[in-house]
Each structure stands twice: as C-alpha cells, then as structure tokens.
Design a protein around this motif. Structure first.
Motif, PDB file in Angstrom:
ATOM      1  N   LEU A 240       0.869  -1.176   0.000  1.00 39.95           N
ATOM      2  CA  LEU A 240       0.000   0.000   0.000  1.00 39.95           C
ATOM      3  C   LEU A 240       0.906   1.226   0.000  1.00 39.95           C
ATOM      4  CD1 LEU A 240      -1.764  -1.749   2.790  1.00 39.95           C
ATOM      5  CD2 LEU A 240      -3.151  -0.947   0.903  1.00 39.95           C
ATOM      6  N   VAL A 241       0.712   2.111  -0.955  1.00 42.82           N
ATOM      7  CA  VAL A 241       1.586   3.272  -1.101  1.00 42.82           C
ATOM      8  C   VAL A 241       0.770   4.553  -1.010  1.00 42.82           C
ATOM      9  CG1 VAL A 241       3.329   4.403  -2.534  1.00 42.82           C
ATOM     10  CG2 VAL A 241       3.084   1.907  -2.615  1.00 42.82           C
ATOM     11  N   LEU A 242       1.120   5.386  -0.029  1.00 40.57           N
ATOM     12  CA  LEU A 242       0.516   6.712   0.079  1.00 40.57           C
ATOM     13  C   LEU A 242       1.374   7.661  -0.750  1.00 40.57           C
ATOM     14  CD1 LEU A 242      -1.456   8.792   1.267  1.00 40.57           C
ATOM     15  CD2 LEU A 242       0.065   8.960   3.262  1.00 40.57           C
ATOM     16  N   MET A 243       0.780   8.228  -1.791  1.00 38.25           N
ATOM     17  CA  MET A 243       1.462   9.178  -2.660  1.00 38.25           C
ATOM     18  C   MET A 243       1.057  10.590  -2.246  1.00 38.25           C
ATOM     19  SD  MET A 243       3.267   7.232  -4.610  1.00 38.25           S
ATOM     20  CE  MET A 243       3.887   8.506  -5.702  1.00 38.25           C
ATOM     21  N   VAL A 244       2.064  11.417  -1.922  1.00 38.26           N
ATOM     22  CA  VAL A 244       1.807  12.769  -1.432  1.00 38.26           C
ATOM     23  C   VAL A 244       2.583  13.773  -2.281  1.00 38.26           C
ATOM     24  CG1 VAL A 244       1.986  14.313   0.558  1.00 38.26           C
ATOM     25  CG2 VAL A 244       1.531  11.882   0.918  1.00 38.26           C
ATOM     26  N   PRO A 245       1.897  14.731  -2.899  1.00 39.53           N
ATOM     27  CA  PRO A 245       2.629  15.780  -3.608  1.00 39.53           C
ATOM     28  C   PRO A 245       3.506  16.548  -2.606  1.00 39.53           C
ATOM     29  CG  PRO A 245       0.285  15.906  -4.119  1.00 39.53           C
ATOM     30  CD  PRO A 245       0.449  14.931  -2.988  1.00 39.53           C
ATOM     31  N   LYS A 246       4.707  16.870  -3.016  1.00 40.54           N
ATOM     32  CA  LYS A 246       5.611  17.593  -2.119  1.00 40.54           C
ATOM     33  C   LYS A 246       4.955  18.891  -1.661  1.00 40.54           C
ATOM     34  CE  LYS A 246       9.889  15.546  -3.638  1.00 40.54           C
ATOM     35  NZ  LYS A 246      11.213  15.733  -4.256  1.00 40.54           N
ATOM     36  N   GLY A 247       4.961  19.098  -0.333  1.00 42.61           N
ATOM     37  CA  GLY A 247       4.390  20.307   0.256  1.00 42.61           C
ATOM     38  C   GLY A 247       2.896  20.243   0.506  1.00 42.61           C
ATOM     39  N   ALA A 248       2.255  19.086   0.258  1.00 45.73           N
ATOM     40  CA  ALA A 248       0.791  19.008   0.378  1.00 45.73           C
ATOM     41  C   ALA A 248       0.294  18.407   1.687  1.00 45.73           C
ATOM     42  CB  ALA A 248       0.219  18.191  -0.782  1.00 45.73           C
ATOM     43  N   MET A 249       1.177  17.800   2.496  1.00 49.18           N
ATOM     44  CA  MET A 249       0.725  17.133   3.715  1.00 49.18           C
ATOM     45  C   MET A 249       1.855  17.157   4.739  1.00 49.18           C
ATOM     46  SD  MET A 249      -0.728  13.206   4.122  1.00 49.18           S
ATOM     47  CE  MET A 249      -2.173  13.442   3.105  1.00 49.18           C
ATOM     48  N   SER A 250       1.495  17.402   6.003  1.00 44.76           N
ATOM     49  CA  SER A 250       2.501  17.402   7.069  1.00 44.76           C
ATOM     50  C   SER A 250       2.887  15.968   7.433  1.00 44.76           C
ATOM     51  CB  SER A 250       1.968  18.124   8.308  1.00 44.76           C
ATOM     52  OG  SER A 250       0.953  17.339   8.922  1.00 44.76           O
ATOM     53  N   THR A 251       4.022  15.822   8.080  1.00 52.73           N
ATOM     54  CA  THR A 251       4.472  14.497   8.524  1.00 52.73           C
ATOM     55  C   THR A 251       3.471  13.861   9.480  1.00 52.73           C
ATOM     56  OG1 THR A 251       6.790  15.070   8.166  1.00 52.73           O
ATOM     57  CG2 THR A 251       6.340  13.245   9.673  1.00 52.73           C
ATOM     58  N   PRO A 252       2.964  14.582  10.505  1.00 50.86           N
ATOM     59  CA  PRO A 252       1.966  13.951  11.380  1.00 50.86           C
ATOM     60  C   PRO A 252       0.717  13.484  10.634  1.00 50.86           C
ATOM     61  CG  PRO A 252       2.830  15.915  12.439  1.00 50.86           C
ATOM     62  CD  PRO A 252       3.356  15.911  11.022  1.00 50.86           C
ATOM     63  N   ASP A 253       0.256  14.263   9.657  1.00 48.21           N
ATOM     64  CA  ASP A 253      -0.921  13.859   8.885  1.00 48.21           C
ATOM     65  C   ASP A 253      -0.627  12.610   8.055  1.00 48.21           C
ATOM     66  OD1 ASP A 253      -2.417  15.915   9.928  1.00 48.21           O
ATOM     67  OD2 ASP A 253      -2.220  17.212   8.166  1.00 48.21           O
ATOM     68  N   ALA A 254       0.550  12.564   7.429  1.00 48.61           N
ATOM     69  CA  ALA A 254       0.923  11.389   6.634  1.00 48.61           C
ATOM     70  C   ALA A 254       1.022  10.155   7.523  1.00 48.61           C
ATOM     71  CB  ALA A 254       2.244  11.637   5.913  1.00 48.61           C
ATOM     72  N   LEU A 255       1.590  10.310   8.721  1.00 49.08           N
ATOM     73  CA  LEU A 255       1.695   9.175   9.635  1.00 49.08           C
ATOM     74  C   LEU A 255       0.320   8.738  10.144  1.00 49.08           C
ATOM     75  CD1 LEU A 255       4.926  10.130  11.587  1.00 49.08           C
ATOM     76  CD2 LEU A 255       4.642   8.324   9.865  1.00 49.08           C
TER      77      LEU A 255
ATOM     78  N   TRP B 247       6.648  14.161  -5.940  1.00 48.96           N
ATOM     79  CA  TRP B 247       5.862  13.306  -5.054  1.00 48.96           C
ATOM     80  C   TRP B 247       6.744  12.603  -4.032  1.00 48.96           C
ATOM     81  CZ3 TRP B 247       0.538  12.692  -5.430  1.00 48.96           C
ATOM     82  CH2 TRP B 247      -0.058  13.270  -6.557  1.00 48.96           C
ATOM     83  N   TYR B 248       6.158  12.375  -2.851  1.00 49.96           N
ATOM     84  CA  TYR B 248       6.744  11.480  -1.851  1.00 49.96           C
ATOM     85  C   TYR B 248       5.913  10.203  -1.824  1.00 49.96           C
ATOM     86  CZ  TYR B 248       9.329  15.434   0.140  1.00 49.96           C
ATOM     87  OH  TYR B 248      10.161  16.499   0.336  1.00 49.96           O
ATOM     88  N   ALA B 249       6.564   9.077  -1.583  1.00 49.61           N
ATOM     89  CA  ALA B 249       5.876   7.787  -1.464  1.00 49.61           C
ATOM     90  C   ALA B 249       6.164   7.202  -0.084  1.00 49.61           C
ATOM     91  CB  ALA B 249       6.346   6.834  -2.556  1.00 49.61           C
ATOM     92  N   LEU B 250       5.113   6.913   0.675  1.00 46.36           N
ATOM     93  CA  LEU B 250       5.219   6.240   1.965  1.00 46.36           C
ATOM     94  C   LEU B 250       4.625   4.855   1.767  1.00 46.36           C
ATOM     95  CD1 LEU B 250       4.328   9.438   2.446  1.00 46.36           C
ATOM     96  CD2 LEU B 250       4.636   8.741   4.809  1.00 46.36           C
ATOM     97  N   THR B 251       5.389   3.815   2.031  1.00 50.12           N
ATOM     98  CA  THR B 251       4.991   2.461   1.672  1.00 50.12           C
ATOM     99  C   THR B 251       4.762   1.598   2.905  1.00 50.12           C
ATOM    100  OG1 THR B 251       6.310   2.661  -0.342  1.00 50.12           O
ATOM    101  CG2 THR B 251       5.615   0.442   0.291  1.00 50.12           C
ATOM    102  N   LEU B 252       3.580   0.982   2.967  1.00 50.23           N
ATOM    103  CA  LEU B 252       3.221   0.024   4.007  1.00 50.23           C
ATOM    104  C   LEU B 252       3.100  -1.341   3.351  1.00 50.23           C
ATOM    105  CD1 LEU B 252       2.214  -0.603   6.928  1.00 50.23           C
ATOM    106  CD2 LEU B 252      -0.104  -0.141   6.073  1.00 50.23           C
ATOM    107  N   MET B 253       3.804  -2.334   3.904  1.00 47.78           N
ATOM    108  CA  MET B 253       3.741  -3.697   3.374  1.00 47.78           C
ATOM    109  C   MET B 253       3.175  -4.612   4.454  1.00 47.78           C
ATOM    110  SD  MET B 253       7.394  -3.606   1.422  1.00 47.78           S
ATOM    111  CE  MET B 253       8.136  -2.713   2.775  1.00 47.78           C
ATOM    112  N   VAL B 254       2.120  -5.323   4.110  1.00 46.91           N
ATOM    113  CA  VAL B 254       1.437  -6.216   5.051  1.00 46.91           C
ATOM    114  C   VAL B 254       1.627  -7.652   4.574  1.00 46.91           C
ATOM    115  CG1 VAL B 254      -0.772  -6.826   6.098  1.00 46.91           C
ATOM    116  CG2 VAL B 254      -0.294  -4.430   5.514  1.00 46.91           C
ATOM    117  N   SER B 255       2.291  -8.463   5.386  1.00 48.05           N
ATOM    118  CA  SER B 255       2.482  -9.874   5.039  1.00 48.05           C
ATOM    119  C   SER B 255       1.194 -10.640   5.289  1.00 48.05           C
ATOM    120  CB  SER B 255       3.602 -10.482   5.885  1.00 48.05           C
ATOM    121  OG  SER B 255       4.817  -9.846   5.584  1.00 48.05           O
TER     122      SER B 255
END
Length: 145
Positions: free
Chosen positions: A68-83, A126-134
């Motif tokens: 699962l990849v959260l794609m965030v345009p640079k400058g569009a979301m704070s770190t706490p919100d992304a987390l 873009w920034y990509a934050l990736t969650l991998m679930v086994s």
C-alpha cells in the motif's frame, strides 16, 4: 499477490480507510496516475509465492505481501498527517476499525507489517510512503476436469 480473494479483501479494507480519511484509493491498472494532483493511496500487486501444504494435498498456501503506497505531492501534507494516514491503514489489517467492510475470508491471515518512509531527497514532485502487510492465504486448489 496471486489470489483475487486477497486482492479484493485488501482493496475493501483500504477503501474503507480512504473513505474515512477523505482520500482516493487507486487500482493502478485502471487509472492514469500522471494527471493526479492530490494525495492518494495505490495498491500495486505485491510479491507472492504459492505451494501445496503437503505432498498430495488439495490445500494450497499462498504467502505474500500486500503493498500500500501513500502518494503525497511535495508540500501538500505534514508528517503527522501522513503518519496518521499510514497508521489508519495499518490498523485496518490488524483489527476492525469503525465499520468493517467484511469479515476476513476463511483461510486469510494478516501478519507482520513493514513501513518504508519517503526518501526526502528523491527528485520529482511526489513522496511515497509504503506500508507492506504480510499475509498467508490457505485455500483448496482449483480442480480442472
């Protein structure tokens, strides 16, 4: 992932989280992502393997990861919100959150989760934050006549 059962369950869970958070979930095989301007989640197909549970057995076990990849345009979301987004998505694969989209299919088990933070030096917009679930999914082999 090899099984549509796993894909459908993962997509339903992710869709429920995205609806709660107010972001889109994308099946990357269906949509052109080049025109996107808002944050979104995508579920690319993950790595998987499959084998019978034992010699001569009709039961099959699939092992893999849901990505699962959260794609965030640079400058569009704070770190706490992304987390917060990543934490909510993670929880959907550990325990029911709010209105559960459906019970886990018989034979499907979610396990370890891994998280890859964005590379802040990555070129592009873009920034990509990736969650991998086994997961493990045990099912009967399809019998052909």
């Amino acid at each position: 992932m090899l099984s549509d059962t796993v894909w459908n369950d993962a997509y339903a869970r992710a869709t429920a989280v995205c609806g709660h958070l107010g972001v889109d979930i994308i099946d990357p095989l269906l949509q052109d992502l080049s025109k996107r301007t808002d944050p979104y989640w995508k579920i690319p197909m993950g790595i998987a393997s499959s084998d019978r549970l034992g010699m001569g057995e009709t039961e099959n076990e699939e092992d893999g990861q849901i990505i699962l990849v959260l794609m965030v345009p640079k400058g569009a979301m704070s770190t706490p919100d992304a987390l917060e987004h990543c934490g909510a998505m993670s929880a959907a694969f550990r325990a029911p959150v709010g209105d559960t989209p459906q019970p886990w299919p018989s034979g499907l088990f979610y396990g370890r989760q891994d998280f890859v933070p964005p590379d802040l030096d990555e070129p592009g917009n873009w920034y990509a934050l990736t969650l991998m679930v086994s997961y493990k999914y045990q099912s009967a082999l399809v019998q052909t006549p």
